[in-house]
Design an enzyme around this catalytic site. Structure first.
Site, PDB file in Angstrom:
ATOM      1  N   ARG A  68       2.762  -3.980  26.989  1.00  0.00           N
ATOM      2  CA  ARG A  68       2.980  -5.097  27.928  1.00  0.00           C
ATOM      3  C   ARG A  68       3.869  -6.170  27.293  1.00  0.00           C
ATOM      4  O   ARG A  68       4.054  -7.252  27.842  1.00  0.00           O
ATOM      5  CB  ARG A  68       1.636  -5.681  28.364  1.00  0.00           C
ATOM      6  N   ASN A  97       5.460  -4.327   4.436  1.00  0.00           N
ATOM      7  CA  ASN A  97       6.187  -3.950   5.661  1.00  0.00           C
ATOM      8  C   ASN A  97       6.880  -5.183   6.265  1.00  0.00           C
ATOM      9  O   ASN A  97       8.015  -5.117   6.731  1.00  0.00           O
ATOM     10  CB  ASN A  97       5.222  -3.376   6.713  1.00  0.00           C
ATOM     11  N   LYS A 157       0.704  -4.176   4.983  1.00  0.00           N
ATOM     12  CA  LYS A 157       1.221  -5.124   5.975  1.00  0.00           C
ATOM     13  C   LYS A 157       2.172  -6.144   5.346  1.00  0.00           C
ATOM     14  O   LYS A 157       3.207  -6.480   5.932  1.00  0.00           O
ATOM     15  CB  LYS A 157       0.068  -5.831   6.685  1.00  0.00           C
ATOM     16  N   GLU A 172      -4.865  -8.719   4.133  1.00  0.00           N
ATOM     17  CA  GLU A 172      -5.246  -7.583   3.279  1.00  0.00           C
ATOM     18  C   GLU A 172      -5.372  -8.016   1.818  1.00  0.00           C
ATOM     19  O   GLU A 172      -5.472  -7.164   0.933  1.00  0.00           O
ATOM     20  CB  GLU A 172      -4.231  -6.442   3.416  1.00  0.00           C
ATOM     21  N   ASN A 192       0.826  -1.216   0.000  1.00  0.00           N
ATOM     22  CA  ASN A 192       0.000   0.000   0.000  1.00  0.00           C
ATOM     23  C   ASN A 192       0.851   1.253   0.000  1.00  0.00           C
ATOM     24  O   ASN A 192       1.960   1.246   0.545  1.00  0.00           O
ATOM     25  CB  ASN A 192      -0.845   0.105   1.298  1.00  0.00           C
ATOM     26  N   ASP A 226       4.094  -5.059  12.193  1.00  0.00           N
ATOM     27  CA  ASP A 226       4.699  -5.705  11.011  1.00  0.00           C
ATOM     28  C   ASP A 226       6.191  -5.951  11.239  1.00  0.00           C
ATOM     29  O   ASP A 226       6.724  -6.989  10.836  1.00  0.00           O
ATOM     30  CB  ASP A 226       4.482  -4.834   9.767  1.00  0.00           C
TER      31      ASP A 226
HETATM   32  O1  RIB Z   1       0.312  -2.310   9.721  1.00  0.00           O
HETATM   33  C1  RIB Z   1       0.461  -1.032   9.175  1.00  0.00           C
HETATM   34  C2  RIB Z   1      -0.012  -1.033   7.756  1.00  0.00           C
HETATM   35  O2  RIB Z   1      -1.396  -1.299   7.724  1.00  0.00           O
HETATM   36  C3  RIB Z   1       0.144   0.280   7.043  1.00  0.00           C
HETATM   37  O3  RIB Z   1       1.387   0.411   6.408  1.00  0.00           O
HETATM   38  C4  RIB Z   1      -1.036   0.309   6.085  1.00  0.00           C
HETATM   39  O4  RIB Z   1      -0.691   0.271   4.746  1.00  0.00           O
HETATM   40  C5  RIB Z   1      -1.899  -0.891   6.477  1.00  0.00           C
HETATM   41  O5  RIB Z   1      -1.711  -1.939   5.632  1.00  0.00           O
END
Ligand code: RIB
Length: 312
Positions: A227, A46, A43, A143, A14, A256
Site C-alpha cells: 500500500r 543494509n 539492518k 539490533e 549480520n 532498509d
Molecule cells: O531487514 C533485513 C535484515 O534483518 C536482514 O539483512 C537480517 O540480517 C536482519 O537484520
C-alpha cells in the site's frame, strides 16, 4: 543542505543465512527448503549500503566478530565506499547472524542472533563525538543494545544532527525516550506492535502513525508494503504515497533500502512526502532481487524507476 550529505549509521552487521521455502513452516512442521546462501545483511549495514548507493558519504559505527563472516562483511561495506574505521572487531565473539526463510511470494521470516552487535556499548559511542559533528543525519535501528541507541541519540542531539529511528526489531515495549527522534520508520507490523492497533485500512494507518507522533516523534513515515507509505508529522503534514508495481523476488532488506534512502533524501532537503516517494521506489526495487545488500538499488536505478512509472 548538501547534495552529498553525510549519513552516520549506528547499528547491526549480520551475515544472512537464507533458504527458500514453498511456504513458512507451521510450529512442529518440517518443510523442505531450496538452496542455501550466505549473503551480507544486518539492518544497520543494509541501511548504510542504501545511503551510500544513494550517493551519500556514509560512516558505519558497529561491531563484527573476529571470524571469516566479520572480515567479509567489513570488506563488502568498504567496497560500497562506506567508511568502516569505526567498525570494530570483537575478539572471541561471533559475528551477528540472521536465519532467513523466504517463501514463494518473496515474504521473509527472520531470526537474528546478535553476536558482536550486542557488544556495541555506549563506550563505543561517547568518544566518537567527531563523527556526529560530521554527520547531517544519524540512522538507528534496534539490533544493538537499547542503551547504545540512547547514547547515539544523546550525541546526535548534542551535535544537532537529525535522527531517523527504524524501530526494528521491536523490543517487548518501546521505551518512551526512543520516540524523541525526528523521524520514526516502522513497518505496519511494527506499528501494530507498538500501538496494539491493527493497520488494515487507511483510516487506522493514520491513527496509528499519529499515535507515534503523539508519543514524541517529529514524524512517522510508515512502510505499509504493497500500500506504499504514509507520512504523518507533528506539524500536521499527512501524505499517502502510492507504491510502485514490481515483480517481487525477495522482500528481505526492502525496509532498509526504504529507510536509508529516506534519510538521504531528507538530508538533501526534500520534503518528507518527496523523500517517502523516493524511499518507496528504493524499497520496491530492493524486492526485485535476491538478498538484502545484494538487492539494494543505486540512485540511478531509483531515478529511472521514478521516471518510468507513475506509482499507483
Ligand atoms: O531487514 C533485513 C535484515 O534483518 C536482514 O539483512 C537480517 O540480517 C536482519 O537484520
Amino acid at each position: 543542505m548538501s547534495e552529498q550529505p553525510t549519513v552516520l549509521v549506528v547499528g547491526s552487521i549480520n551475515m544472512d543465512m537464507v533458504v527458500r521455502v514453498p511456504q513458512m513452516p507451521a510450529p512442529g512442521q518440517t518443510v523442505a527448503g531450496e538452496g542455501f546462501a550466505t549473503s551480507p545483511g544486518g539492518k544497520g549495514a543494509n541501511q548504510a549500503v542504501a545511503a551510500a548507493r544513494a550517493g551519500a558519504d556514509c560512516i558505519m559505527l558497529g561491531r563484527v566478530g573476529d571470524d571469516p563472516f566479520g572480515h567479509k562483511l567489513r570488506d563488502v561495506l568498504i567496497d560500497d565506499g562506506i567508511n568502516c574505521d569505526n567498525v570494530k572487531t570483537t575478539p572471541e565473539t561471533a559475528t551477528g547472524t540472521a536465519m532467513i526463510m523466504v517463501d514463494s511470494l518473496g515474504e521473509n521470516s527472520i531470526v537474528i542472533s546478535g553476536g558482536a552487535n550486542l557488544a556495541l556499548t555506549p563506550d563505543d559511542i561517547f568518544p566518537r563525538g567527531e563523527l556526529f559533528e560530521l554527520a547531517d543525519i544519524v540512522v538507528l535501528q534496534l539490533e544493538i543494545p537499547l542503551q547504545t541507541v540512547r547514547a547515539a541519540m544523546d550525541l546526535a542531539r548534542r551535535h544537532r544532527c537529525k535522527i531517523v529511528l527504524d524501530p526494528s526489531p521491536i523490543p517487548g515495549r518501546l521505551p518512551d525516550e526512543l520516540f524523541a527522534v525526528d523521524i520514526i520508520t516502522p513497518n505496519a507490523l511494527e506499528a501494530e506492535q507498538i500501538t496494539g492497533m491493527q493497520t488494515l485500512e487507511e483510516r487506522v494507518d493514520r491513527q496509528v502513525a499519529s499515535m507515534l507522533v503523539e508519543r514524541g516523534a517529529g514524524a512517522t513515515v510508515m512502510k505499509i508494503g504493497n500500500r506504499g507509505s504514509l507520512v504523518v508529522s507533528a506539524e500536521g503534514e499527512i501524505a499517502r504515497l502510492a507504491p510502485y508495481r514490481i515483480d517481487i523476488v525477495d522482500t528481505t532488506g526492502a525496509g532498509d533500502a526504504f529507510t536509508g534512502n529516506l534519510a538521504v533524501a531528507v538530508a538533501r532537503g526534500n520534503s518528507l512526502a518527496d523523500a517517502a516517494q523516493i524511499a518507496n521506489a528504493a524499497g520496491a526495487l530492493a524486492c526485485t532481487k535476491f538478498g538484502a545488500q545484494t538487492a539494494i538499488p543505486t540512485w540511478d536505478e531509483i531515478r529511472i524507476l521514478m521516471e518510468d512509472q507513475q506509482p499507483q
